[in-house]
Design an enzyme around this catalytic site. Structure first.
Site, PDB file in Angstrom:
ATOM      1  N   ASP A   8       0.874  -1.161   0.000  1.00 53.34           N
ATOM      2  CA  ASP A   8       0.000   0.000   0.000  1.00 53.34           C
ATOM      3  C   ASP A   8       0.917   1.218   0.000  1.00 53.34           C
ATOM      4  O   ASP A   8       2.076   1.128   0.414  1.00 53.34           O
ATOM      5  CB  ASP A   8      -0.877  -0.033   1.252  1.00 53.34           C
ATOM      6  CG  ASP A   8      -1.807   1.162   1.347  1.00 53.34           C
ATOM      7  OD1 ASP A   8      -2.375   1.563   0.314  1.00 53.34           O
ATOM      8  OD2 ASP A   8      -1.954   1.696   2.463  1.00 53.34           O
ATOM      9  N   ASP A  10       0.080   5.018   1.013  1.00 53.56           N
ATOM     10  CA  ASP A  10      -0.069   5.914   2.162  1.00 53.56           C
ATOM     11  C   ASP A  10      -0.135   5.102   3.458  1.00 53.56           C
ATOM     12  O   ASP A  10      -1.037   4.300   3.651  1.00 53.56           O
ATOM     13  CB  ASP A  10      -1.321   6.768   1.997  1.00 53.56           C
ATOM     14  CG  ASP A  10      -1.258   7.612   0.735  1.00 53.56           C
ATOM     15  OD1 ASP A  10      -0.182   8.150   0.427  1.00 53.56           O
ATOM     16  OD2 ASP A  10      -2.288   7.722   0.039  1.00 53.56           O
ATOM     17  N   ASN A  51      -5.393   2.915  -3.104  1.00 49.80           N
ATOM     18  CA  ASN A  51      -6.626   3.672  -3.312  1.00 49.80           C
ATOM     19  C   ASN A  51      -6.262   5.149  -3.284  1.00 49.80           C
ATOM     20  O   ASN A  51      -5.486   5.577  -2.430  1.00 49.80           O
ATOM     21  CB  ASN A  51      -7.629   3.398  -2.187  1.00 49.80           C
ATOM     22  CG  ASN A  51      -8.249   2.024  -2.251  1.00 49.80           C
ATOM     23  OD1 ASN A  51      -8.201   1.337  -3.256  1.00 49.80           O
ATOM     24  ND2 ASN A  51      -8.852   1.610  -1.141  1.00 49.80           N
ATOM     25  N   ARG A 107     -10.953  -0.865  -6.252  1.00 51.06           N
ATOM     26  CA  ARG A 107     -10.848  -0.204  -4.949  1.00 51.06           C
ATOM     27  C   ARG A 107     -10.815  -1.243  -3.832  1.00 51.06           C
ATOM     28  O   ARG A 107     -11.735  -2.034  -3.673  1.00 51.06           O
ATOM     29  CB  ARG A 107     -12.019   0.757  -4.740  1.00 51.06           C
ATOM     30  CG  ARG A 107     -11.888   1.520  -3.439  1.00 51.06           C
ATOM     31  CD  ARG A 107     -12.937   2.627  -3.325  1.00 51.06           C
ATOM     32  NE  ARG A 107     -12.867   3.211  -1.995  1.00 51.06           N
ATOM     33  CZ  ARG A 107     -11.935   4.047  -1.591  1.00 51.06           C
ATOM     34  NH1 ARG A 107     -10.993   4.431  -2.427  1.00 51.06           N
ATOM     35  NH2 ARG A 107     -11.933   4.519  -0.357  1.00 51.06           N
TER      36      ARG A 107
END
Length: 181
Positions: A8, A10, A51, A107
């Site tokens: 991922d 962030d 995302n 998403r």
């Protein structure tokens, strides 16, 4: 078939400052380059799955995101690390504006981005790892049948699960890589 380390962005690659879209806002999480070098040394592809609802919300554009992504990838190259691909989902089912308001299979917690990478890079997901900082990252990995689910504990609350390894740092992720999957 190859294996991958799915990351991922962030909260794992950079400190999650919420809707980061400029290099001056981007601060790398301690240990990210060491983790990625260890993964590359073990022949893992490095793939980012992120995302980006800030695009959906109109806070920044896809062009802004891509410009920051180019900068981020260049910083990784300077550290001797190649990111094979960055997949992103610019949609949000409730807060998106216009065409960005949709429930996309890409998403997270949906597995779309991971499955795209599997097909494009011929990845054996059962021998792969995902590291995220939210339950939605773990659920995406679970739905895609990624072999090892690792949650980097941090800002967000999470539910413990038998199939999830909770990491207190990225250094703990390096230890997992060195021990194998």
């Amino acid at each position: 078939m190859r294996r991958a380390l799915f990351l991922d962005r962030d909260g794992v690659i950079n400190v999650d400052g919420h809707y980061i879209h400029r290099p001056e806002e981007f601060h790398f999480v301690d240990g990210i380059f060491e983790l990625c070098r260890a993964a590359a040394d073990k022949d893992y592809l490095l793939i980012v799955v992120t995302n980006q609802s800030g695009i959906a919300r109109g806070m920044y554009s896809e062009a802004d995101f891509l410009k920051l992504t180019d900068w981020m990838r260049a910083r990784f190259r300077e550290e001797g690390v190649l990111i094979s691909e960055v997949y992103f989902c610019p949609y949000h089912p409730k807060d998106g504006i216009g065409a960005y308001r949709q429930d996309s299979y890409d998403r997270k917690p949906h597995p779309g981005m991971i499955l795209k990478a599997k097909d494009e890079f011929d990845i054996d997901l059962s021998r792969s790892i995902i590291i995220g900082d939210k339950d939605s990252d773990m659920e995406a990995g679970r739905r895609a049948q990624v072999g090892k689910l690792c949650l980097l504990a941090g800002e967000y609350p999470y539910q413990t699960a038998e199939d999830v390894t909770v990491l207190d740092s990225l250094q703990a992720g390096v230890s997992i890589l060195l021990g194998g999957v």
